[in-house]
Design a protein around this motif. Sequence first.
Motif, PDB file in Angstrom:
ATOM      1  N   UNK A   1      20.585   9.762  18.974  1.00 53.49           N
ATOM      2  CA  UNK A   1      20.917   8.487  19.610  1.00 53.49           C
ATOM      3  C   UNK A   1      19.880   8.137  20.663  1.00 53.49           C
ATOM      4  N   UNK A   2      19.272   6.961  20.514  1.00 52.49           N
ATOM      5  CA  UNK A   2      18.340   6.446  21.524  1.00 52.49           C
ATOM      6  C   UNK A   2      19.135   5.666  22.565  1.00 52.49           C
ATOM      7  N   UNK A   3      18.998   6.055  23.824  1.00 52.81           N
ATOM      8  CA  UNK A   3      19.731   5.409  24.909  1.00 52.81           C
ATOM      9  C   UNK A   3      18.773   4.488  25.661  1.00 52.81           C
ATOM     10  N   UNK A   4      19.095   3.209  25.704  1.00 49.03           N
ATOM     11  CA  UNK A   4      18.248   2.247  26.391  1.00 49.03           C
ATOM     12  C   UNK A   4      18.401   2.371  27.905  1.00 49.03           C
ATOM     13  N   UNK A   5      17.299   2.642  28.605  1.00 48.03           N
ATOM     14  CA  UNK A   5      17.336   2.819  30.056  1.00 48.03           C
ATOM     15  C   UNK A   5      16.561   1.685  30.719  1.00 48.03           C
TER      16      UNK A   5
END
Length: 245
Positions: A26-30
């Motif tokens: 899962x890529x978490x947008x920061x």
Amino acid sequence: MKLQQLLSQTRKAIDEYQMIQDGDRIAVGISGGKDSLTLLYALSNLRRFYPKKFEIEAISVNIGFDGVDMSEIESLCRDLNVSYTIIDTEIAKIIFEERKESNPCSLCAKMRKGSFNEKAKELNCNKIAYAHHKDDVIETLFLSFIFEGRLHSFSPVTYLDRMDLTLIRPMLFVSESDVIGFKNKYNLPIVKNPCPADGYTKREYAKNLVKQLSDEHPGAKERMFTAILNGNLQGWPQRILTKRI
């Protein structure tokens, strides 16, 4: 809000809308804001004991404003044992200098999402996570109702067929006031948004409108959220209610 409460509310959304399966990356947008850093905390801690094993990658899109320092977020990611990638772009230059957009938010969001999604695929992620919370859900419904003439709010889970990515929103049940409390309690390293359009958007208008209604009619926000959950909105997956021990 304590970490235990955040994990409980996050897991509730993940379980009821089946957001995570075994083996997910899962890529978490920061963005550097309170919401995305709270989501990072939630998922990085949840992966330690959640029965379905998953991995996360933190990704920030630098749109090109001068003076943005992400070093404290890099340090936080190291502390949380999360790989962190910063994508450098010239989005700000394109929007504000070359195109001189009078309404820049839509194009900026589209370009940021494009860069983020491409990097997520490059890092072999099959899912992406956004930090939208309960208040965002309600405000989006108001925006669609007022400005588009339809009853719509973003779904907890959305499959992006063009990118072959599944978008999840694990903070669906977390209120903004709780996010603020979590930010203060855990001293999150917030990076101020340098965009000149920040705070002057239609979303800000919807936020103020919802706040006014909630102040004048206590409990209205929760009732609006419940109506959305029970409203069978187009594109929303089936909600699976289970007893929590």
